[in-house]
Design an enzyme around this catalytic site. Structure first.
Site, PDB file in Angstrom:
ATOM      1  CG  ASP A  67      -0.298  -0.538   2.488  1.00 26.30           C
ATOM      2  OD1 ASP A  67       0.936  -0.437   2.605  1.00 26.30           O
ATOM      3  OD2 ASP A  67      -1.023  -1.049   3.354  1.00 26.30           O
ATOM      4  CG  ASP A 136      -8.647  -1.846  12.241  1.00 18.60           C
ATOM      5  OD1 ASP A 136      -7.666  -2.523  11.830  1.00 18.60           O
ATOM      6  OD2 ASP A 136      -9.040  -0.818  11.660  1.00 18.60           O
ATOM      7  CG  HIS A 138      -5.877  -2.651   8.969  1.00 18.01           C
ATOM      8  ND1 HIS A 138      -5.972  -1.351   9.435  1.00 18.01           N
ATOM      9  CD2 HIS A 138      -4.551  -2.947   9.040  1.00 18.01           C
ATOM     10  CE1 HIS A 138      -4.771  -0.917   9.765  1.00 18.01           C
ATOM     11  NE2 HIS A 138      -3.894  -1.867   9.534  1.00 18.01           N
ATOM     12  CD  GLU A 143      -8.594   0.809   7.795  1.00 14.46           C
ATOM     13  OE1 GLU A 143      -8.437  -0.173   8.557  1.00 14.46           O
ATOM     14  OE2 GLU A 143      -8.006   1.892   7.980  1.00 14.46           O
TER      15      GLU A 143
HETATM   16  P1  PGA Z   1       2.288  -1.863  12.649  1.00 13.94           P
HETATM   17  O1  PGA Z   1       1.156  -1.865  11.526  1.00 13.94           O
HETATM   18  O2  PGA Z   1       3.293  -2.886  12.223  1.00 13.94           O
HETATM   19  O3  PGA Z   1       2.852  -0.482  12.627  1.00 13.94           O
HETATM   20  O4  PGA Z   1       1.636  -2.221  13.930  1.00 13.94           O
HETATM   21  C1  PGA Z   1       0.631  -3.072  11.069  1.00 13.94           C
HETATM   22  C2  PGA Z   1      -0.540  -2.826  10.124  1.00 13.94           C
HETATM   23  O5  PGA Z   1      -1.291  -1.859  10.311  1.00 13.94           O
HETATM   24  O6  PGA Z   1      -0.706  -3.620   9.203  1.00 13.94           O
END
Ligand code: PGA
Length: 263
Positions: A67, A136, A138, A143
């Protein structure tokens, strides 16, 4: 699903880096799917070490990132392109033109999304996709509520995701409100998936992804449908799992069987 519980984040990072290195040894022209965020940084550090100390070459590897924030140029200090350069690419022998990150400031975002899918297809598909997970549930920026059949597209970021990622920006106001992201359907087409999660803030999402129902409300639960997924998690991220004893037992059994096959 294979669930690998490691003592801490360092051990989880080492496991992931070894798995990626083994993939490249097996297929030097592998197509890797890569992730950003705080979690994969340890694994990237370990991969850089393997590259320099054990001379593992990335010269034939192609990479696709999951992304990119909409509106940020490649050279913006918070862009994911910049993150990848700073944390991985600049330390490897991978040619820049073999590394792909969606172009977040493309004039035509829908066209960029469609072309990103084409580029993955033309590269022969992703052999090994690295994923993180949001608090959450995702995966990439899919999302809660994302279609489980979704392809690369623009997604609006939830307030929670923007809060979680605000630490990388000078202020919350500067966190972009949308991103280009590979879809859940795109991710599920990868031949193999490796998800890394560390820390107590991921425990609930991991428990639901592994032991809850498959639902668009928790996009990571879609991984239950994939034939070749390994979740590499530390003890804190594993703390919400009901069947953790069984997952540990399965790993012991796997090691025992591998040993007896080698003999
Ligand atoms: P993080 O993000 O490694 O910064 O916790 C993971 C994600 O949102 O996929």
């Amino acid at each position: 699903m294979r669930i690998v519980i490691q003592a801490d984040a360092l051990a989880a990072a080492a496991f992931v880096a070894t798995a990626i290195a083994n993939q490249i040894k097996k297929k030097p022209n592998s197509c890797l799917g890569l992730a950003t965020g705080g979690t994969p940084v340890g694994a990237y550090r370990e991969l850089i070490r393997i590259h320099s100390e054990r001379r593992l070459s990335f010269a034939e590897v192609t990479t696709f990132n999951l992304d990119e924030y909409v509106g940020l140029s490649a050279d913006h200090s918070c862009s994911y392109r910049r993150f990848m350069t700073d944390n991985l690419f600049q330390f490897l022998d991978i040619p820049l033109e073999q590394t792909f990150v969606p172009i977040g400031d493309a004039a035509d975002l829908a066209k960029e999304c469609a072309e990103y899918e084409d580029r993955i297809r033309q590269a022969g598909g992703i052999d090994l996709q690295l994923l993180g997970i949001g608090s959450d549930g995702h995966i990439a920026f899919n999302e809660p509520g994302s279609s489980l059949a979704s392809r690369t597209r623009v997604k609006t970021l939830t307030h929670q995701t923007r809060l979680d990622n605000a630490r990388f920006f000078d202020s919350m106001d500067l966190v972009p409100t949308s991103a280009i992201t590979m879809g859940v359907g795109t991710i599920l087409e990868s031949r193999e998936i490796l998800l890394i999660a560390c820390g107590a803030s991921k425990a609930l999402a991991i428990a639901e992804a592994v032991e809850g129902p498959i639902t668009a409300s928790l996009p990571a639960s879609s991984l239950q449908m994939h034939l070749c997924v390994t979740l590499v998690i530390d003890e804190l991220a594993a703390s919400g799992l009901k069947r953790s004893d069984y997952y540990r037992q399965s790993e012991t059994e796997r090691a025992r069987l591998e040993k007896s096959t080698v003999r």
